[in-house]
Design a protein around this motif. Structure first.
Motif, PDB file in Angstrom:
ATOM      1  N   VAL A  73       0.815  -1.226   0.040  1.00 46.08           N
ATOM      2  CA  VAL A  73      -0.051   0.050   0.174  1.00 46.08           C
ATOM      3  C   VAL A  73       0.854   1.091   0.153  1.00 46.08           C
ATOM      4  O   VAL A  73       0.144   2.511  -0.006  1.00 46.08           O
ATOM      5  CB  VAL A  73      -0.843   0.044   1.245  1.00 46.08           C
ATOM      6  CG1 VAL A  73      -2.096  -1.154   1.089  1.00 46.08           C
ATOM      7  CG2 VAL A  73      -0.047   0.116   2.650  1.00 46.08           C
ATOM      8  N   THR A  74       2.187   1.066  -0.018  1.00 39.04           N
ATOM      9  CA  THR A  74       3.000   2.269   0.216  1.00 39.04           C
ATOM     10  C   THR A  74       2.838   3.267  -0.734  1.00 39.04           C
ATOM     11  O   THR A  74       2.800   4.736  -0.385  1.00 39.04           O
ATOM     12  CB  THR A  74       4.442   1.761   0.020  1.00 39.04           C
ATOM     13  OG1 THR A  74       4.687   1.022   1.017  1.00 39.04           O
ATOM     14  CG2 THR A  74       5.528   3.162   0.164  1.00 39.04           C
ATOM     15  N   GLN A  75       2.705   3.206  -2.025  1.00 41.57           N
ATOM     16  CA  GLN A  75       2.590   4.192  -3.023  1.00 41.57           C
ATOM     17  C   GLN A  75       1.072   4.958  -2.965  1.00 41.57           C
ATOM     18  O   GLN A  75       0.997   6.193  -3.056  1.00 41.57           O
ATOM     19  CB  GLN A  75       2.781   3.843  -4.610  1.00 41.57           C
ATOM     20  CG  GLN A  75       2.730   4.873  -5.678  1.00 41.57           C
ATOM     21  CD  GLN A  75       3.929   5.811  -5.395  1.00 41.57           C
ATOM     22  OE1 GLN A  75       5.110   5.501  -5.122  1.00 41.57           O
ATOM     23  NE2 GLN A  75       3.478   6.937  -5.176  1.00 41.57           N
ATOM     24  N   ASP A  76      -0.070   4.141  -2.845  1.00 36.92           N
ATOM     25  CA  ASP A  76      -1.198   4.588  -2.560  1.00 36.92           C
ATOM     26  C   ASP A  76      -1.365   5.626  -1.491  1.00 36.92           C
ATOM     27  O   ASP A  76      -1.942   6.506  -1.419  1.00 36.92           O
ATOM     28  CB  ASP A  76      -2.350   3.784  -2.814  1.00 36.92           C
ATOM     29  CG  ASP A  76      -2.360   3.010  -4.202  1.00 36.92           C
ATOM     30  OD1 ASP A  76      -2.154   3.898  -5.125  1.00 36.92           O
ATOM     31  OD2 ASP A  76      -2.333   1.876  -4.396  1.00 36.92           O
ATOM     32  N   LEU A  77      -0.853   4.824  -0.343  1.00 40.32           N
ATOM     33  CA  LEU A  77      -0.996   5.467   1.040  1.00 40.32           C
ATOM     34  C   LEU A  77      -0.202   6.958   0.935  1.00 40.32           C
ATOM     35  O   LEU A  77      -0.634   8.042   1.534  1.00 40.32           O
ATOM     36  CB  LEU A  77      -0.241   4.625   2.050  1.00 40.32           C
ATOM     37  CG  LEU A  77      -0.196   5.311   3.565  1.00 40.32           C
ATOM     38  CD1 LEU A  77      -1.691   5.846   3.848  1.00 40.32           C
ATOM     39  CD2 LEU A  77       0.352   4.251   4.607  1.00 40.32           C
ATOM     40  N   SER A  78       0.958   7.100   0.421  1.00 33.35           N
ATOM     41  CA  SER A  78       1.812   8.071   0.074  1.00 33.35           C
ATOM     42  C   SER A  78       1.001   9.291  -0.582  1.00 33.35           C
ATOM     43  O   SER A  78       0.863  10.461  -0.120  1.00 33.35           O
ATOM     44  CB  SER A  78       3.113   7.993  -0.675  1.00 33.35           C
ATOM     45  OG  SER A  78       4.217   8.123   0.430  1.00 33.35           O
ATOM     46  N   ASN A  79       0.466   8.830  -1.376  1.00 33.78           N
ATOM     47  CA  ASN A  79      -0.501   9.915  -2.353  1.00 33.78           C
ATOM     48  C   ASN A  79      -1.463  10.394  -1.652  1.00 33.78           C
ATOM     49  O   ASN A  79      -1.956  11.606  -1.614  1.00 33.78           O
ATOM     50  CB  ASN A  79      -1.182   9.183  -3.510  1.00 33.78           C
ATOM     51  CG  ASN A  79      -0.130   8.557  -4.430  1.00 33.78           C
ATOM     52  OD1 ASN A  79       1.166   9.209  -4.529  1.00 33.78           O
ATOM     53  ND2 ASN A  79      -0.409   7.588  -5.421  1.00 33.78           N
ATOM     54  N   VAL A  80      -2.316   9.716  -0.772  1.00 34.15           N
ATOM     55  CA  VAL A  80      -3.127  10.260   0.154  1.00 34.15           C
ATOM     56  C   VAL A  80      -2.771  11.241   1.122  1.00 34.15           C
ATOM     57  O   VAL A  80      -3.099  12.139   1.386  1.00 34.15           O
ATOM     58  CB  VAL A  80      -4.179   9.016   0.636  1.00 34.15           C
ATOM     59  CG1 VAL A  80      -5.056   9.768   1.775  1.00 34.15           C
ATOM     60  CG2 VAL A  80      -4.822   8.311  -0.221  1.00 34.15           C
ATOM     61  N   ARG A  81      -1.651  10.794   1.762  1.00 33.36           N
ATOM     62  CA  ARG A  81      -0.912  11.716   2.745  1.00 33.36           C
ATOM     63  C   ARG A  81      -0.299  12.910   2.177  1.00 33.36           C
ATOM     64  O   ARG A  81      -0.698  14.036   2.842  1.00 33.36           O
ATOM     65  CB  ARG A  81       0.140  11.104   3.246  1.00 33.36           C
ATOM     66  CG  ARG A  81       0.048   9.806   4.144  1.00 33.36           C
ATOM     67  CD  ARG A  81       1.562   9.245   4.476  1.00 33.36           C
ATOM     68  NE  ARG A  81       1.236   8.171   5.791  1.00 33.36           N
ATOM     69  CZ  ARG A  81       2.245   7.210   5.987  1.00 33.36           C
ATOM     70  NH1 ARG A  81       3.143   7.127   5.197  1.00 33.36           N
ATOM     71  NH2 ARG A  81       2.032   6.409   7.097  1.00 33.36           N
ATOM     72  N   VAL A  82       0.095  12.786   0.943  1.00 37.11           N
ATOM     73  CA  VAL A  82       0.634  14.204   0.317  1.00 37.11           C
ATOM     74  C   VAL A  82      -0.438  14.883  -0.118  1.00 37.11           C
ATOM     75  O   VAL A  82      -0.377  16.268   0.097  1.00 37.11           O
ATOM     76  CB  VAL A  82       1.575  13.807  -0.863  1.00 37.11           C
ATOM     77  CG1 VAL A  82       1.841  15.087  -1.755  1.00 37.11           C
ATOM     78  CG2 VAL A  82       2.790  13.135  -0.379  1.00 37.11           C
ATOM     79  N   PHE A  83      -1.608  14.321  -0.690  1.00 34.66           N
ATOM     80  CA  PHE A  83      -2.482  15.086  -1.035  1.00 34.66           C
ATOM     81  C   PHE A  83      -3.492  15.906   0.243  1.00 34.66           C
ATOM     82  O   PHE A  83      -3.672  17.254   0.158  1.00 34.66           O
ATOM     83  CB  PHE A  83      -3.799  14.257  -1.324  1.00 34.66           C
ATOM     84  CG  PHE A  83      -5.017  15.035  -1.670  1.00 34.66           C
ATOM     85  CD1 PHE A  83      -5.287  15.958  -2.862  1.00 34.66           C
ATOM     86  CD2 PHE A  83      -6.415  15.104  -1.044  1.00 34.66           C
ATOM     87  CE1 PHE A  83      -6.230  16.671  -3.164  1.00 34.66           C
ATOM     88  CE2 PHE A  83      -7.158  15.815  -1.200  1.00 34.66           C
ATOM     89  CZ  PHE A  83      -7.384  16.479  -2.185  1.00 34.66           C
TER      90      PHE A  83
END
Length: 199
Positions: free
Chosen positions: A90-100
């Motif tokens: 889930v690393t990439q998708d989780l990072s995208n949500v955090r950054v957003f």
């Protein structure tokens, strides 16, 4: 989006024990350490004094009743404590949500969290079915969230309406941008659709 996600859920009876374990583990790996962060980012973003108490009530309940600890017990009882493989999935998708959410766009953040709370309340019955099939008897997490997230969802949509009136988005801005990112993360949790992480 919530209806589409719920309709797409695979039948727990047709999943292998490892597939059920993976869904529980990936969900736990994401939610245990991130939900309070996401809600706090949303609280920091809002400008309306009327919207803030709604978010504070949600956070107060999460922290006072130790919902992350409740989720951890749920995962352990289902023999689904996250592994490094689950976390990496889930690393990439989780990072995208955090950054957003770190952009602190109040209306978009509220729409994202309202979508998520609405999904959770409908997902809890399914989540409990996965754990039961894994031999778990600990349903406190799903019992609590199947009820409290109804009020949380209503509150977030109310906060969204208040914030939209005070702090409207630019016409070209997609109010659901964060919800789309979160849906992608949920699809990765449920279906384990992993894309390579950029080097």
């Amino acid at each position: 989006m919530i209806d589409e996600l719920i309709t797409s859920l695979p039948d727990p009876k047709k999943l292998t024990a490892e597939e059920r374990r993976g869904i529980i583990a990936r969900y736990t790996g994401v939610l245990e350490g991130n939900f309070i962060y996401w809600m706090t980012a949303t609280l920091l973003s809002v400008q309306s004094e009327e919207a803030r108490p709604i978010l504070l009530d949600n956070l107060n309940e999460e922290i006072r009743d130790a919902h992350p600890a409740m989720l951890r017990r749920f995962a352990i009882a289902a023999h689904a404590f996250p592994t490094d493989t689950d976390s990496l999935a889930v690393t990439q998708d989780l990072s995208n949500v955090r950054v957003f959410l770190g952009r602190l766009s109040s209306v978009q953040s509220l729409a994202t969290m309202a979508f998520f709370e609405g999904f959770i309340q409908r997902f809890m019955g399914y989540f409990a079915d996965l754990a039961t099939a894994q031999g778990s008897l600990d349903m406190e997490y799903t019992d609590v969230h199947g009820v409290c997230d109804i009020a949380h969802t209503d509150g977030l949509f109310q906060a969204l309406s208040i914030e939209m009136a005070l702090n409207p988005l630019e016409p070209e801005t997609d109010v659901l941008e964060g919800a789309y990112l979160l849906r992608r993360l949920l699809e990765t949790i449920i279906f384990n659709r992993v894309e390579p992480v950029a080097a």
